[in-house]
Design a protein around this motif. Structure first.
Motif, short mmCIF file in Angstrom:
data_model
loop_
_atom_site.label_atom_id
_atom_site.label_comp_id
_atom_site.label_asym_id
_atom_site.label_seq_id
_atom_site.Cartn_x
_atom_site.Cartn_y
_atom_site.Cartn_z
N GLY A 200 22.59 -12.49 -8.20
CA GLY A 200 22.68 -11.89 -9.53
C GLY A 200 23.49 -12.77 -10.48
N ALA A 201 24.60 -13.31 -9.98
CA ALA A 201 25.44 -14.16 -10.80
C ALA A 201 24.69 -15.43 -11.21
N GLY B 69 40.13 -13.68 -12.72
CA GLY B 69 38.89 -12.90 -12.78
C GLY B 69 38.02 -13.31 -11.61
N ILE B 70 37.77 -12.38 -10.69
CA ILE B 70 37.12 -12.78 -9.44
C ILE B 70 35.69 -13.27 -9.67
N SER B 71 34.94 -12.58 -10.56
CA SER B 71 33.57 -13.03 -10.79
C SER B 71 33.55 -14.44 -11.36
N GLY B 72 34.46 -14.73 -12.29
CA GLY B 72 34.54 -16.06 -12.87
C GLY B 72 34.99 -17.11 -11.85
N GLY C 50 24.39 -5.04 -5.58
CA GLY C 50 24.95 -6.39 -5.56
C GLY C 50 24.41 -7.26 -6.68
N VAL C 51 23.09 -7.20 -6.88
CA VAL C 51 22.47 -8.01 -7.95
C VAL C 51 23.01 -7.56 -9.31
N LEU C 52 23.08 -6.24 -9.53
CA LEU C 52 23.57 -5.73 -10.82
C LEU C 52 25.02 -6.15 -11.06
N ALA D 143 28.29 -11.80 -14.84
CA ALA D 143 27.98 -13.12 -15.41
C ALA D 143 27.67 -13.00 -16.90
N ILE D 144 26.84 -12.02 -17.26
CA ILE D 144 26.47 -11.85 -18.67
C ILE D 144 27.67 -11.31 -19.47
N GLY D 145 28.39 -10.38 -18.87
CA GLY D 145 29.51 -9.75 -19.57
C GLY D 145 30.82 -10.50 -19.45
#
Lengths: 154, 147
Positions: free
Chosen positions: A135-136, B31-34, B99-101, B107-109
């Motif tokens: 997704g990322a 920021g974990i996603s970053g 997981g995908v969401l 990533a987008i936000g």
């Protein structure tokens, strides 16, 4: 030294997630599912996690980091602070955060806890992390190609 | 032995400490996603980065390490029950969609619970305050619908 700091901060952060219950999907759902209020089973403890985190982060940011950044001073082990430069509240921010919230409420796992729980190598968590990375990757490509989001990478 | 609220508050303090030390010492946002995205594909300012694994891998390694070694001590000291993942494994399609969401949305936000919710709100960033409100409200709606 930066890498040792990163490792140490990761351990602190992950231990905090475990201690607070944020790493436990059942606990997260017990908090997000406010319909449990009707039966008196709603679990508000996760409110205390964010309060505890902000009680540490906010004052140290305002008293130390912000004045130093304004005076063009850096952190201990780097030349400058790497702070997000974007200011606009735009569509990607809102749409992306909405999609994230939707996914978070389904299972109760967000990125930090997914990595902490990955340590046990349980198949469901491995699948979740693989899906999350996919997704990322898609989101990253969209950020690069869509004009709306092209300038908004942090 | 300990009130669950006090334990949660202490957990939050540890999360905040890990995040603010990363900013005070390394000048980085926790920021974990970053961080995950930076580890896998490099961040935008990583062109000049030194060779070897980026700092992001060490932070992620720290998260994994805490997951691997801290469960037993936390259980012994605070009486915390071991984390039960069976609640998430009942439906594999839902797990994958979630997981995908989560990956796509962060990533987008430009961030997740940690990057926006702790670091962003902790800097009083209007962007992060809006993002946090949006994902909290959507998370609540989603949890009510799916549970």
């Amino acid at each position: 030294m930066k890498k040792i700091v990163a490792l140490f901060c990761g351990v602190l952060f992950g231990t905090g997630l475990m201690l607070s219950g944020l790493a436990d999907p059942a606990k997260v759902i017990g908090f997000l599912n406010v319909s449990l209020m009707l039966s008196g089973e709603w679990d508000p403890t996760l409110l205390f996690v964010m309060s505890g985190g902000l009680a540490v982060y906010l004052p140290l940011y305002l008293l130390v980091v912000k004045p130093r950044a304004q005076a063009k001073l850096g952190p201990v082990f780097d030349k400058c602070y790497h702070l997000p430069s974007k200011r606009a509240i735009d569509a990607p921010l809102v749409i992306g955060s909405a999609l994230f919230g939707l996914g978070w409420g389904m299972i109760g796992i967000c990125p930090g806890p997914s990595i902490v729980n990955l340590a046990h190598l349980d198949l469901p968590m491995v699948l979740f992390v693989v899906a999350m990375i996919a997704g990322a990757y898609i989101g990253r490509q969209m950020n690069r190609t869509l004009p709306l989001t092209a300038s908004s990478r942090q | 032995m300990f009130s669950s609220y006090v334990i949660a508050l202490c957990g939050g303090v540890l999360v905040g400490l890990g995040a603010i030390l990363l900013l005070l010492l390394n000048g980085r946002i926790a920021g974990i996603s970053g961080i995950l995205s930076g580890a896998l594909w490099g961040s935008d300012d990583s062109k000049t980065q030194a060779k070897g694994l980026g700092w992001q891998w060490y932070f992620l390694g720290g998260l994994l390490l805490s997951g691997a070694i801290m469960g037993a001590p936390l259980e012994a000291i605070f009486g915390l029950a071991p984390i039960e993942l069976s609640s998430v494994s009942q439906s594999t399609p839902l797990l994958l969609i979630s997981g995908v969401l989560v990956g796509l949305g962060c990533a987008i936000g430009s961030g997740c619970t940690s990057g926006h919710g702790i670091c962003g709100v902790g800097r009083l960033s209007p962007r992060s305050i809006v993002a946090t409100l949006v994902f909290m409200v959507m998370g609540i709606i989603s949890a009510v619908v799916f549970h």
